[in-house]
Design a protein around this motif. Structure first.
Motif, mmCIF file in Angstrom:
data_model
loop_
_atom_site.group_PDB
_atom_site.id
_atom_site.type_symbol
_atom_site.label_atom_id
_atom_site.label_comp_id
_atom_site.label_asym_id
_atom_site.label_seq_id
_atom_site.Cartn_x
_atom_site.Cartn_y
_atom_site.Cartn_z
ATOM 1 N N GLU A 14 -22.720 -32.287 24.796
ATOM 2 C CA GLU A 14 -23.066 -31.698 23.501
ATOM 3 C C GLU A 14 -21.788 -31.534 22.675
ATOM 4 O O GLU A 14 -20.696 -31.466 23.241
ATOM 5 C CB GLU A 14 -23.700 -30.310 23.679
ATOM 6 C CG GLU A 14 -25.012 -30.270 24.414
ATOM 7 C CD GLU A 14 -26.203 -30.827 23.635
ATOM 8 O OE1 GLU A 14 -26.081 -31.054 22.408
ATOM 9 O OE2 GLU A 14 -27.252 -31.032 24.263
ATOM 10 N N LEU A 15 -21.948 -31.441 21.356
ATOM 11 C CA LEU A 15 -20.833 -31.046 20.504
ATOM 12 C C LEU A 15 -20.898 -29.532 20.374
ATOM 13 O O LEU A 15 -21.961 -28.983 20.088
ATOM 14 C CB LEU A 15 -20.932 -31.677 19.106
ATOM 15 C CG LEU A 15 -20.692 -33.180 19.013
ATOM 16 C CD1 LEU A 15 -20.701 -33.616 17.554
ATOM 17 C CD2 LEU A 15 -19.382 -33.580 19.663
ATOM 18 N N VAL A 16 -19.771 -28.862 20.609
ATOM 19 C CA VAL A 16 -19.739 -27.406 20.557
ATOM 20 C C VAL A 16 -18.690 -26.951 19.546
ATOM 21 O O VAL A 16 -17.854 -27.743 19.111
ATOM 22 C CB VAL A 16 -19.456 -26.803 21.965
ATOM 23 C CG1 VAL A 16 -20.492 -27.293 22.965
ATOM 24 C CG2 VAL A 16 -18.057 -27.133 22.442
ATOM 25 N N LYS A 29 -18.666 -31.684 28.017
ATOM 26 C CA LYS A 29 -19.524 -32.062 29.139
ATOM 27 C C LYS A 29 -20.140 -30.778 29.686
ATOM 28 O O LYS A 29 -19.444 -29.782 29.889
ATOM 29 C CB LYS A 29 -18.706 -32.745 30.226
ATOM 30 C CG LYS A 29 -19.524 -33.147 31.430
ATOM 31 C CD LYS A 29 -18.652 -33.820 32.474
ATOM 32 C CE LYS A 29 -19.485 -34.188 33.682
ATOM 33 N NZ LYS A 29 -18.635 -34.726 34.749
ATOM 34 N N ILE A 30 -21.442 -30.794 29.901
ATOM 35 C CA ILE A 30 -22.143 -29.647 30.485
ATOM 36 C C ILE A 30 -22.064 -29.820 31.998
ATOM 37 O O ILE A 30 -22.495 -30.847 32.524
ATOM 38 C CB ILE A 30 -23.610 -29.596 30.002
ATOM 39 C CG1 ILE A 30 -23.699 -29.624 28.461
ATOM 40 C CG2 ILE A 30 -24.325 -28.393 30.599
ATOM 41 C CD1 ILE A 30 -23.022 -28.478 27.734
ATOM 42 N N SER A 37 -15.909 -22.288 32.006
ATOM 43 C CA SER A 37 -15.718 -23.307 30.973
ATOM 44 C C SER A 37 -14.226 -23.563 30.827
ATOM 45 O O SER A 37 -13.400 -22.693 31.115
ATOM 46 C CB SER A 37 -16.305 -22.826 29.642
ATOM 47 O OG SER A 37 -17.705 -22.668 29.766
ATOM 48 N N SER A 38 -13.887 -24.756 30.357
ATOM 49 C CA SER A 38 -12.489 -25.147 30.269
ATOM 50 C C SER A 38 -12.258 -25.945 28.994
ATOM 51 O O SER A 38 -13.103 -26.743 28.596
ATOM 52 C CB SER A 38 -12.146 -25.998 31.499
ATOM 53 O OG SER A 38 -10.825 -26.446 31.445
ATOM 54 N N LEU A 39 -11.111 -25.710 28.356
ATOM 55 C CA LEU A 39 -10.734 -26.395 27.127
ATOM 56 C C LEU A 39 -9.379 -27.039 27.329
ATOM 57 O O LEU A 39 -8.477 -26.436 27.922
ATOM 58 C CB LEU A 39 -10.664 -25.388 25.963
ATOM 59 C CG LEU A 39 -10.128 -25.890 24.626
ATOM 60 C CD1 LEU A 39 -11.075 -26.919 24.005
ATOM 61 C CD2 LEU A 39 -9.922 -24.715 23.662
ATOM 62 N N HIS A 40 -9.228 -28.268 26.812
ATOM 63 C CA HIS A 40 -7.923 -28.927 26.865
ATOM 64 C C HIS A 40 -6.974 -28.177 25.932
ATOM 65 O O HIS A 40 -7.176 -28.155 24.718
ATOM 66 C CB HIS A 40 -8.031 -30.391 26.436
ATOM 67 C CG HIS A 40 -6.696 -31.062 26.344
ATOM 68 N ND1 HIS A 40 -5.893 -31.223 27.438
ATOM 69 C CD2 HIS A 40 -6.019 -31.565 25.292
ATOM 70 C CE1 HIS A 40 -4.763 -31.825 27.050
ATOM 71 N NE2 HIS A 40 -4.830 -32.028 25.757
ATOM 72 N N GLY A 41 -5.990 -27.526 26.504
ATOM 73 C CA GLY A 41 -5.034 -26.777 25.701
ATOM 74 C C GLY A 41 -3.698 -26.679 26.406
ATOM 75 O O GLY A 41 -3.648 -26.505 27.620
ATOM 76 N N VAL A 42 -2.639 -26.856 25.642
ATOM 77 C CA VAL A 42 -1.279 -26.734 26.166
ATOM 78 C C VAL A 42 -0.724 -25.396 25.693
ATOM 79 O O VAL A 42 -0.602 -25.167 24.486
ATOM 80 C CB VAL A 42 -0.387 -27.893 25.665
ATOM 81 C CG1 VAL A 42 1.030 -27.749 26.183
ATOM 82 C CG2 VAL A 42 -0.979 -29.239 26.052
ATOM 83 N N VAL A 43 -0.425 -24.512 26.643
ATOM 84 C CA VAL A 43 0.071 -23.176 26.293
ATOM 85 C C VAL A 43 1.483 -23.297 25.740
ATOM 86 O O VAL A 43 2.365 -23.898 26.357
ATOM 87 C CB VAL A 43 0.022 -22.234 27.510
ATOM 88 C CG1 VAL A 43 0.666 -20.894 27.182
ATOM 89 C CG2 VAL A 43 -1.423 -22.038 27.955
ATOM 90 N N LEU A 44 1.683 -22.712 24.553
ATOM 91 C CA LEU A 44 2.980 -22.759 23.898
ATOM 92 C C LEU A 44 3.735 -21.450 24.020
ATOM 93 O O LEU A 44 4.954 -21.443 24.113
ATOM 94 C CB LEU A 44 2.801 -23.094 22.409
ATOM 95 C CG LEU A 44 2.088 -24.404 22.074
ATOM 96 C CD1 LEU A 44 1.854 -24.497 20.576
ATOM 97 C CD2 LEU A 44 2.888 -25.588 22.574
ATOM 98 N N ASP A 45 2.992 -20.335 24.004
ATOM 99 C CA ASP A 45 3.657 -19.045 23.891
ATOM 100 C C ASP A 45 2.695 -17.933 24.294
ATOM 101 O O ASP A 45 1.483 -18.057 24.117
ATOM 102 C CB ASP A 45 4.061 -18.864 22.420
ATOM 103 C CG ASP A 45 5.002 -17.707 22.178
ATOM 104 O OD1 ASP A 45 5.628 -17.240 23.139
ATOM 105 O OD2 ASP A 45 5.098 -17.277 21.017
ATOM 106 N N PRO A 119 -12.733 -33.231 26.111
ATOM 107 C CA PRO A 119 -11.716 -32.189 25.981
ATOM 108 C C PRO A 119 -12.219 -30.810 26.382
ATOM 109 O O PRO A 119 -11.434 -29.892 26.562
ATOM 110 C CB PRO A 119 -11.348 -32.226 24.503
ATOM 111 C CG PRO A 119 -12.490 -32.894 23.816
ATOM 112 C CD PRO A 119 -13.136 -33.791 24.824
ATOM 113 N N MET A 120 -13.535 -30.664 26.558
ATOM 114 C CA MET A 120 -14.082 -29.367 26.939
ATOM 115 C C MET A 120 -15.170 -29.547 27.979
ATOM 116 O O MET A 120 -15.899 -30.539 27.975
ATOM 117 C CB MET A 120 -14.636 -28.627 25.721
ATOM 118 C CG MET A 120 -15.037 -27.221 26.038
ATOM 119 S SD MET A 120 -15.073 -26.175 24.588
ATOM 120 C CE MET A 120 -15.326 -24.616 25.400
ATOM 121 N N LEU A 121 -15.241 -28.573 28.870
ATOM 122 C CA LEU A 121 -16.272 -28.531 29.896
ATOM 123 C C LEU A 121 -16.962 -27.182 29.778
ATOM 124 O O LEU A 121 -16.293 -26.158 29.645
ATOM 125 C CB LEU A 121 -15.590 -28.680 31.263
ATOM 126 C CG LEU A 121 -16.481 -28.705 32.480
ATOM 127 C CD1 LEU A 121 -15.952 -29.756 33.451
ATOM 128 C CD2 LEU A 121 -16.475 -27.361 33.157
#
Length: 153
Positions: A14-16, A29-30, A37-45, A119-121
């Motif tokens: 789905e698009l969320v 992806k469901i 749930s998980s999101l593609h993200g690079v922690v900067l700070d 990019p997201m689960l």
């Protein structure tokens, strides 16, 4: 039988939307096999604002190549076991998530998903008591994708 609540149905993808992060139309992806749930993200700070812990992170989208910088209250750093059985320590944020017409606050871990197709689960904690999954379909809560992909609405 009137006690049964009719829940909206989601397909296997789905698009969320994550409105407080300024992210719309994220392909997700469901995955009922994943708890979180998980999101593609690079922690900067990591920083504090008004006594609350925040995390600043970058979300990179391949097509079009765009980097979105986001900030969210960071709830925890948690050991999360991935599908290959390895435990990684990840930042967990809590932010509103919108799927179709349903909007709720969800816990989402930030992970490097650059090798993943989506990019997201969306894990089962976000789905529980809100949605039913029909894995034979896609884009059930995303009408514009059904039309684009040639599916009948």
């Amino acid at each position: 039988m009137s006690d049964i609540k009719v829940l909206p149905v989601v397909g296997w993808r789905e698009l969320v939307h994550l409105p407080e992060l300024g992210l719309r139309g994220i392909p997700a992806k469901i995955d009922t096999g994943a708890r979180t749930s998980s999101l593609h993200g690079v922690v900067l700070d990591e920083f504090e604002r008004d006594g609350e812990k925040y995390v600043r992170f970058a979300v990179d989208f391949e097509k079009p190549h765009v980097r979105q910088i986001c900030e969210a209250v960071h709830v925890d750093i948690r050991g999360i076991t991935s599908s290959n059985g390895e435990t990684q320590y990840r930042y967990v944020i809590k932010t509103p998530l919108k799927i179709g017409d349903v909007k709720f606050r969800a816990e989402i871990s930030l992970a490097d998903r650059s090798d993943m197709k989506f990019p997201m689960l969306i894990g089962r904690s976000s789905l529980r008591r809100r949605f039913v999954v029909d894995s034979g379909y896609s884009w059930l809560q995303t009408p514009e994708m059904k039309v684009k992909k040639g599916h009948k609405p």
